[in-house]
Design an enzyme around this catalytic site. Structure first.
Site: not given
Ligand code: GCU
Length: 830
Positions: A165, A208, A289, A369, A397, A515, A547
């Site tokens: 991912e 996902n 999402e 997130d 991320e 930060e 978002w």
């Molecule tokens: C964030 C991330 C996604 C991931 C999602 C999740 O949105 O950008 O790539 O799938 O978190 O944790 O489900």
């Protein structure tokens, strides 16, 4: 010279101790695993002890499978409480162990007993024994150690097609081309790393998910993965795609209350358990999402979770882990009451008593997130009956994607130690997660992990500290983050004090530094969230989309009003005493001010500075600290092996350059937005810069950059398509002297431009736009804050009036773009 290392063994290198230390250690005669089954983690422990002792102490010790009367004098015995009792050993101290705990008894410093509460505990005890030896620490007469929580898992981000991912370290070690890989050698090595820090579960695939995970070939593949991990005490579970009955099973619906759907999942679950008899269960991302879920069929989230819970029930202790990351990503920003941070509580309130007792709710640590700074998710205070898993990330991320060093435990501690004061009583997040606060028997931690095929696992050696620390923090969230990094540095790079101190200093400064230059006062990581990269600066990208990671920055004010009185009401989702604190500006800590309040840029913080001045100062301060990282690292040249030294040096140098990109982007953006000047007059003033667009151009043209703040002065130069090599020249007007010459350019996907730089016709440097081959973060394919970067040539003798020439040879879509050149006298950062 030290032999080069790839990083494959991570912190389990078992480097030989210096002779003077070895001579003080006992000679062990035998290692005795008290187990019948060669696949038991007890046997794994014994083999690991054998390997470790041979490498650390140079002792080649045999394994004995039977305990003989005299053996105990100088042998290491490893087993469980049960197997020790069956040999009539006195294991008094071990009788109070909790699940997965261990007791380490080192008698007279000559023999050792490693007693696990279960097989896994025995293995964890063996790893602890080897850790102490590797760090040349004394062995304890008796040490009892229990984990803080029973669930200590990782969530892989791996897709069936072999991508990850947000993988920054090569392809998956689990999957390729739609199937489980044939060669799972790396999975074995990974399981060893996980076990060594007490991690006991792994969800194999990305949340996902893809329904093809459940085809017959992949079920066999899952069985192979589970077989490989089992001797390391790591059990596997899987992420499910909610619409699998429709998409794989050919049913008309995936409605969780539909009889055929229920029967279909029961069948699949039985089949899975035939392949993986000790499967952990299922992880579910649904109605999130764009994913389907129970709400798609007019059912509740509990209906969705219970569908799987009931299918799992006949098969042992399997659990459904249902993610609380449910939210609408088409939220209307024009409504000031809308707030993504409210989603989890809104969706889950009222469901606490509706879940089957094998359902666990997995909650990301913050309400949005994995941002640079968030308060704990309010949902952590809402579930009393339903246990939870706290979701962390090792993946970085939004935190520099493993190309900026960000050591995460200091961030995690702000969550673990937060007192949610549920019902007015002390309710530290770590005590809720451990199960202690609400008497749960199965709760704990999960971290999203993106290890890949790269020998360094995460694409960066330093990032591995976070995986190590994650394990140690789940075992004991109160352990000092300084101790953890020191221990990791010793195991990974050796016992040299300079090495350990330097890594500790850089790591301990890293989160606050990031930060400082990425997003202050709770405004979130101001990266680009729109182009998928989630990496480089792009503060405008937070707003103007559905978002919900909004900053609500306008010309006068900034921040989310999350108060109950005038805002989204999010503060009111916390227990009363915490809610009161966040409701009021005066009692909201500065570091979360903009998370909870919308204020003018001129609002004064408790520190006495205005918000905007704090932004400017923090960005300058953070970027300055980042400049010290490569210098600090340089002191380790020769003290660690060259390969790992250069790998890290390169990344720290890159980070120092990108920190300046961050600094200037954010400061220029907010200066343009609000017009309030920097008290120190730094923003927009760069005394040592020559803008590329001001140079004499041949084959190059001036381009406007979007977003404007990703370029100094909003403009850059790029070669004219079809014109071949471009040149940019100018006469140097700075006083003669020695300078570090820094060139800011853009390195994006689509080509590998070549650059050369000359003074008076003499070449002083050349480089290629090939960062995509050397670094691992998500790359964009254009000129922006992701691709903006810097190269520096140190110690260049320059005379006033010299001619500077830069040539750029474009390649593919990358048109050798350049932003500016800085002539930096020693000690100046600009
Ligand atoms: C964030 C991330 C996604 C991931 C999602 C999740 O949105 O950008 O790539 O799938 O978190 O944790 O489900």
């Amino acid at each position: 010279m030290l032999p080069n290392e790839t990083g494959l063994d991570g912190w389990l290198r078992y480097a030989a101790l210096p002779d003077e230390f070895v001579s003080l250690r006992p000679r062990y005669s035998t290692i005795i695993p008290l187990a019948d089954n060669q696949n038991s983690p007890i046997f794994t422990a014994a083999r690991e002890l054998q390997l470790g002792l041979s490498k650390i102490l140079g002792q080649n010790i045999s394994l004995e499978t039977k305990l003989l009367g005299s053996a105990a004098n100088s042998s290491i015995i490893v087993g469980t409480v049960k197997t020790f009792l069956s040999t009539n050993q006195d294991i008094h101290g071990a009788l109070s162990l909790k699940e997965d705990g261990y007791c380490l008894v080192c008698k007279d410093g000559r023999a050792a007993e490693i007693i696990g509460q279960n097989d896994r505990g025995a293995l964890y005890g063996a790893f602890e024994f080897l850790r102490l030896l590797s760090q040349n620490q004394p062995l304890p007469e008796m040490r009892i150690s229990n984990p803080s929580a029973p669930i200590r898992w990782v969530n892989q981000w791996d897709n069936l097609d072999g991508s990850i991912e947000r993988g920054y370290a090569g392809p998956s070690i689990f999957f390729a081309g739609g199937y489980v890989l044939d060669d799972l050698a790396r999975v074995q090595q990974y399981a060893r790393l996980l076990a060594s820090v007490g991690l006991n579960g792994l969800i194999v695939n990305n949340v996902n998910s893809n329904y093809n995970l459940l085809n017959p070939t992949n079920m066999q593949g899952l069985a192979r993965i589970a077989d490989i991990m089992r001797p390391w005490g790591v059990r596997i579970g899987i992420s499910l795609y909610f619409d699998t009955p429709k998409d794989l099973g050919g049913l008309q619906t995936s409605d969780p209350l539909d009889r055929d759907v229920i029967a279909w999942w029961e069948g699949i679950t039985s089949e899975l358990y035939r392949h993986v008899p000790d499967m952990l269960g299922y992880l579910i991302k649904a109605n999130s999402e764009g994913q389907p879920g129970p709400l798609t069929y007019g059912r509740t989230l509990a209906d969705g979770a219970n569908l799987f819970a009931r299918a799992l029930r006949p098969h042992g202790d399997g659990v459904v882990v249902y993610r609380a990351f449910v939210y609408n990503h088409h939220l209307d920003e024009s409504d000031w009451k809308n707030d993504r941070a409210n989603a989890a509580v809104e969706y889950f309130d009222g469901l606490d008593t509706q879940f089957e007792d094998n359902v666990i709710v997995q909650i990301k640590y913050g309400p949005i997130d994995f941002q640079i700074r968030e308060p704990p998710s309010p949902l952590l205070a809402h579930l009393r009956k339903t246990p939870i898993i706290l979701e962390l990330q090792v993946t970085q991320e939004y935190l520099g994607q493993q190309d900026h060093v960000v050591y995460l435990p200091p961030l995690w501690k702000t969550i673990f130690n937060f007192d949610l004061l549920v019902d007015g009583q002390q309710s530290l997040v770590r005590d809720i997660v451990s199960g202690q606060r609400f008497n749960w028997s199965r709760s704990g931690y999960a971290a999203v992990v993106n290890v890949g095929n790269d020998p360094s696992w995460l694409g960066s050696h330093l990032a591995m500290a976070n995986l190590y620390a994650y394990g140690l923090c789940t075992w004991d969230p109160q352990q000092s983050e300084v101790d953890i990094i020191q221990g990791w540095a010793q195991l990974t790079f050796g016992l040299n004090k300079t090495v350990v101190d330097t890594i500790t200093n850089i790591s301990m400064a890293s989160w606050s530094t990031y930060e400082d230059y990425s997003g202050n006062l709770g405004i979130q990581t101001l990266c680009d969230i729109v182009t998928h990269c989630h990496y480089g600066p792009s503060p405008a990208a937070q707003d103007g989309n559905g978002w919900g990671q909004w900053t609500r920055a306008d010309a006068h004010s900034i921040g989310m009003d999350r108060t109950t009185a005038t805002g989204t009401g999010n503060a009111g989702q916390y227990p009363q005493m915490v809610a009161d604190r966040f409701e009021c500006i005066d009692t909201t800590p500065d570091e979360l001010l903009l998370w909870f309040h919308h204020v003018p840029y001129t609002h004064r913080l408790k520190s006495g500075k205005t918000v905007i001045q704090h932004f400017y100062d923090a960005h300058y301060a953070g970027a300055l600290v980042a400049q010290t990282f490569p210098q600090q690292w340089e002191t380790l040249r020769g003290l660690i092996d060259d390969d790992r030294f250069h790998h890290i040096a390169f990344r720290l140098q890159y980070q120092a350059g990108h920190a300046l990109v961050w600094r200037d982007s954010i400061n220029n953006f907010y200066y343009a937005k609000c017009g309030v000047k920097d008290e120190h007059n730094r923003v927009g003033n760069h005394a040592w810069r020559i803008e590329a667009e001001d140079m004499i151009l041949q084959g190059y043209k001036v381009v406007s950059v979007t977003p404007f703040e990703a370029a100094s002065g909003g403009k850059a130069i790029a070669t004219i398509p079809g014109a071949g090599v471009g040149t940019a020249t100018c006469t140097v007007a700075f006083p003669s002297g020695t300078y570090n010459v820094a060139i800011n350019y853009y390195d994006h996907l689509g080509g590998r431009s070549q650059y050369q730089v000359f003074f008076n016709g003499r070449q002083i440097g050349a480089w290629a736009g090939d960062l995509q081959e050397k670094l691992s973060h998500d790359f964009s394919d254009r000129i922006d804050g992701h691709s903006a970067t810097r190269i520096t040539f140190n110690g260049v003798e320059v005379k006033e009036g010299d001619s500077l020439k830069i040539t750029g040879r474009p390649d593919g879509n990358e048109l050798a773009p350049i932003d500016y050149v800085s002539f930096l006298p020693q000690g100046v950062v600009d």
